[in-house]
Design a protein around this motif. Structure first.
Motif, PDB file in Angstrom:
ATOM      1  N   GLY A  54       0.842  -1.513  -0.052  1.00 49.45           N
ATOM      2  CA  GLY A  54       0.399  -0.070  -0.073  1.00 49.45           C
ATOM      3  C   GLY A  54       0.693   1.593   0.306  1.00 49.45           C
ATOM      4  N   PRO A  55       0.103   2.757  -0.795  1.00 49.44           N
ATOM      5  CA  PRO A  55       0.843   3.600  -0.659  1.00 49.44           C
ATOM      6  C   PRO A  55       1.271   4.232   0.851  1.00 49.44           C
ATOM      7  CG  PRO A  55      -1.380   3.856  -0.849  1.00 49.44           C
ATOM      8  CD  PRO A  55      -0.708   2.512  -0.939  1.00 49.44           C
ATOM      9  N   ARG A  56       0.412   3.702   2.202  1.00 50.17           N
ATOM     10  CA  ARG A  56       0.726   4.433   3.136  1.00 50.17           C
ATOM     11  C   ARG A  56       1.352   3.683   4.045  1.00 50.17           C
ATOM     12  NH1 ARG A  56       1.865   8.928   2.780  1.00 50.17           N
ATOM     13  NH2 ARG A  56       0.743   9.704   4.339  1.00 50.17           N
ATOM     14  N   THR A  57       1.880   2.354   4.248  1.00 49.76           N
ATOM     15  CA  THR A  57       2.919   1.418   4.555  1.00 49.76           C
ATOM     16  C   THR A  57       3.790   1.276   4.882  1.00 49.76           C
ATOM     17  OG1 THR A  57       2.887   0.131   3.078  1.00 49.76           O
ATOM     18  CG2 THR A  57       0.348  -0.126   4.025  1.00 49.76           C
ATOM     19  N   VAL A  58       4.568   0.978   6.030  1.00 52.65           N
ATOM     20  CA  VAL A  58       5.678   0.735   6.146  1.00 52.65           C
ATOM     21  C   VAL A  58       6.244  -0.669   6.862  1.00 52.65           C
ATOM     22  CG1 VAL A  58       8.306   1.479   7.451  1.00 52.65           C
ATOM     23  CG2 VAL A  58       6.220   3.367   6.306  1.00 52.65           C
ATOM     24  N   ASP A  59       6.991  -1.111   6.286  1.00 51.82           N
ATOM     25  CA  ASP A  59       7.446  -2.979   6.532  1.00 51.82           C
ATOM     26  C   ASP A  59       9.154  -2.558   6.695  1.00 51.82           C
ATOM     27  OD1 ASP A  59       4.494  -3.695   5.772  1.00 51.82           O
ATOM     28  OD2 ASP A  59       5.010  -3.474   3.803  1.00 51.82           O
ATOM     29  N   LYS A  60       9.078  -3.184   8.163  1.00 48.29           N
ATOM     30  CA  LYS A  60      10.230  -4.049   7.765  1.00 48.29           C
ATOM     31  C   LYS A  60      10.961  -4.956   9.035  1.00 48.29           C
ATOM     32  CE  LYS A  60      12.316   0.657   7.149  1.00 48.29           C
ATOM     33  NZ  LYS A  60      13.831   0.550   6.058  1.00 48.29           N
ATOM     34  N   LEU A  61      11.672  -5.793   7.997  1.00 49.32           N
ATOM     35  CA  LEU A  61      12.587  -6.915   8.385  1.00 49.32           C
ATOM     36  C   LEU A  61      13.506  -6.674   8.666  1.00 49.32           C
ATOM     37  CD1 LEU A  61      11.318  -9.915   8.504  1.00 49.32           C
ATOM     38  CD2 LEU A  61      11.973 -10.743   6.479  1.00 49.32           C
ATOM     39  N   VAL A  62      13.585  -7.503   9.747  1.00 46.83           N
ATOM     40  CA  VAL A  62      14.846  -7.550  11.131  1.00 46.83           C
ATOM     41  C   VAL A  62      14.893  -8.668  11.785  1.00 46.83           C
ATOM     42  CG1 VAL A  62      16.357  -6.076  12.684  1.00 46.83           C
ATOM     43  CG2 VAL A  62      14.484  -5.079  11.545  1.00 46.83           C
ATOM     44  N   GLU A  63      16.808  -8.722  11.793  1.00 44.61           N
ATOM     45  CA  GLU A  63      16.966 -10.214  12.414  1.00 44.61           C
ATOM     46  C   GLU A  63      17.845  -9.413  13.744  1.00 44.61           C
ATOM     47  OE1 GLU A  63      20.001 -13.995  12.203  1.00 44.61           O
ATOM     48  OE2 GLU A  63      19.594 -12.878  10.526  1.00 44.61           O
ATOM     49  N   VAL A  64      17.345  -9.791  14.869  1.00 37.91           N
ATOM     50  CA  VAL A  64      17.664  -9.325  15.969  1.00 37.91           C
ATOM     51  C   VAL A  64      18.617 -10.936  17.186  1.00 37.91           C
ATOM     52  CG1 VAL A  64      15.950  -7.397  16.386  1.00 37.91           C
ATOM     53  CG2 VAL A  64      15.695 -10.424  17.085  1.00 37.91           C
ATOM     54  N   ARG A  65      19.295 -10.737  17.795  1.00 34.49           N
ATOM     55  CA  ARG A  65      19.885 -11.723  18.468  1.00 34.49           C
ATOM     56  C   ARG A  65      19.576 -10.983  19.872  1.00 34.49           C
ATOM     57  NH1 ARG A  65      24.923 -13.946  18.469  1.00 34.49           N
ATOM     58  NH2 ARG A  65      24.489 -13.834  15.881  1.00 34.49           N
ATOM     59  N   TRP A  73      13.237 -13.112  13.772  1.00 35.05           N
ATOM     60  CA  TRP A  73      13.018 -12.646  12.726  1.00 35.05           C
ATOM     61  C   TRP A  73      12.050 -11.650  13.328  1.00 35.05           C
ATOM     62  CZ3 TRP A  73      13.330 -14.692   7.051  1.00 35.05           C
ATOM     63  CH2 TRP A  73      14.609 -14.846   6.758  1.00 35.05           C
ATOM     64  N   LEU A  74      11.964 -10.241  12.959  1.00 28.62           N
ATOM     65  CA  LEU A  74      10.595  -9.587  13.171  1.00 28.62           C
ATOM     66  C   LEU A  74      10.531  -8.956  11.941  1.00 28.62           C
ATOM     67  CD1 LEU A  74      12.677  -7.780  16.468  1.00 28.62           C
ATOM     68  CD2 LEU A  74      11.118 -10.266  16.574  1.00 28.62           C
ATOM     69  N   LEU A  75       9.233  -8.546  12.243  1.00 28.23           N
ATOM     70  CA  LEU A  75       8.216  -8.017  10.770  1.00 28.23           C
ATOM     71  C   LEU A  75       7.676  -7.276  11.629  1.00 28.23           C
ATOM     72  CD1 LEU A  75       7.268  -7.812   7.717  1.00 28.23           C
ATOM     73  CD2 LEU A  75       5.372  -9.086   8.271  1.00 28.23           C
ATOM     74  N   ILE A  76       8.207  -5.956  11.288  1.00 25.87           N
ATOM     75  CA  ILE A  76       7.514  -4.726  11.604  1.00 25.87           C
ATOM     76  C   ILE A  76       6.069  -4.057  10.653  1.00 25.87           C
ATOM     77  CG2 ILE A  76       8.030  -2.491  12.832  1.00 25.87           C
ATOM     78  CD1 ILE A  76      10.282  -2.901  13.505  1.00 25.87           C
ATOM     79  N   HIS A  77       4.664  -3.830  10.510  1.00 27.87           N
ATOM     80  CA  HIS A  77       4.259  -3.381   9.490  1.00 27.87           C
ATOM     81  C   HIS A  77       3.507  -2.125  10.159  1.00 27.87           C
ATOM     82  CE1 HIS A  77       2.090  -3.672   6.077  1.00 27.87           C
ATOM     83  NE2 HIS A  77       0.658  -2.827   6.251  1.00 27.87           N
TER      84      HIS A  77
END
Length: 334
Positions: A54-65, A73-77
């Protein structure tokens, strides 16, 4: 139109730990922050084509220890659109199962809701056919809930607290540029009283200025007040950068003028060529400085000096006119 998504995307890149400290403290305490998180942009792109975002979304996929040594893995939507969408929970589920299917990794999916509807809180997706049933539940962070913690956020040293306040204040002041100016000035003024470094102030200022757009007249008033504030506190962190851009533009113009003047001088006479070259080069340098300043005001990536140097004066003037029109269109419509 107000741009929420790009400032948030940059904020998550720069202040990921601060984001979890404020918005998901239980998880924050489980992560080993001495190990830098790894941004998995390519992996996310594989399961979320641009055409489906979507044009008004931000997605971040992050690997953390984690502190126990495991990696997660963390998906931030982050959903920043102002209206609720009926398929949101389903999209969260689609992201989850695509990541599981393609990479065989368990994923914590976190939804951050930046809308202005207090009752819209999707947190579960259910699918059932006869005796076959799937239920996917995910945690949410509702930015609107931070309204009741406004004063606490103002006192917080967490940089994401300032971004949340900027987000909420921007939503509060739709079509109210005078009120937005007041909120914006308060947030920026607070940056200078927290003992932040010059770079930290500039980073936070960039995000707040980017999100809290003002019409041209109010933005000029804001810049004048900012310059006065920096003089009072002897902290020329932001306005010094703008002055440097102007000086660099003039210096670039003189350099171009000398080069062009010498070239023309070989053909038309050194004296006449140098005079004409300096005049034309100085004009190009001033236009270049204005372009870089407007790009900064609009929150766009600055065009490199090499790229600007290779453009004609007519091309530079056209770019300047485009930026001026874009700044004018940022003024909220009634």
């Amino acid at each position: 139109m107000t741009d929420y998504d790009h400032p948030w995307k940059e904020a998550l890149d720069v202040y990921l730990d601060a984001f979890f400290a404020l918005c998901y403290p239980t998880l924050y305490r489980e992560i080993d922050w001495s190990v830098a998180p790894k941004m998995l942009d390519k992996e996310l792109q594989q399961i979320a084509p641009v055409s489906e975002q979507g044009p008004r979304t931000v997605d971040k996929l992050v690997e953390v220890r984690l502190l126990n040594g495991d990696s997660e893995w963390l998906l931030i939507h982050l959903e920043v659109q102002s209206q609720a969408t009926s398929d949101f929970a389903r999209r969260m589920f689609v992201y989850f199962y695509r990541l599981l299917d393609k990479y065989d990794r368990r994923v914590l999916s976190l939804a951050v809701l930046g809308d202005d509807s207090p009752n819209w809180r999707p947190s579960v997706y259910r699918l059932e056919t006869f005796d076959c049933r799937v239920e996917f539940e995910f945690p949410i962070v509702k930015l609107l809930d931070f309204e009741k913690e406004w004063e606490e956020l103002e006192r917080s040293s967490n940089p994401i607290a300032s971004i949340v306040l900027a987000h909420l204040a921007t939503m509060r002041t739709v079509s109210q540029p005078d009120d937005r100016y007041v909120y914006k000035m308060e947030l920026v003024r607070a940056l200078y009283s927290r003992g932040l470094s010059a770079d930290e102030v500039r980073q936070m200022f960039r995000l707040i200025d980017w999100m809290m757009d003002l019409p041209a007249a109010a933005q000029i008033r804001f810049r004048d007040e900012l310059e006065r504030l920096e003089k009072e506190n002897n902290m020329p962190y932001v306005t010094s950068i703008e002055r440097l851009a102007r000086e660099e533009g003039i210096e670039l113009g003189l350099e171009q003028g000398r080069e062009q003047g010498l070239e023309q001088g070989l053909e038309q006479g050194l004296e006449q060529g140098l005079e004409q070259g300096l005049e034309q080069g100085l004009t190009k340098g001033i236009v270049t400085g204005k372009i870089q300043l407007l790009e900064q005001l609009l929150g766009e990536s600055e065009t490199s000096q090499d790229d600007l140097r290779n453009q004609s004066l007519e091309q530079l003037q056209q770019r300047l006119d485009e930026l001026r029109e874009r700044l004018r269109l940022r003024e909220p419509r009634e």
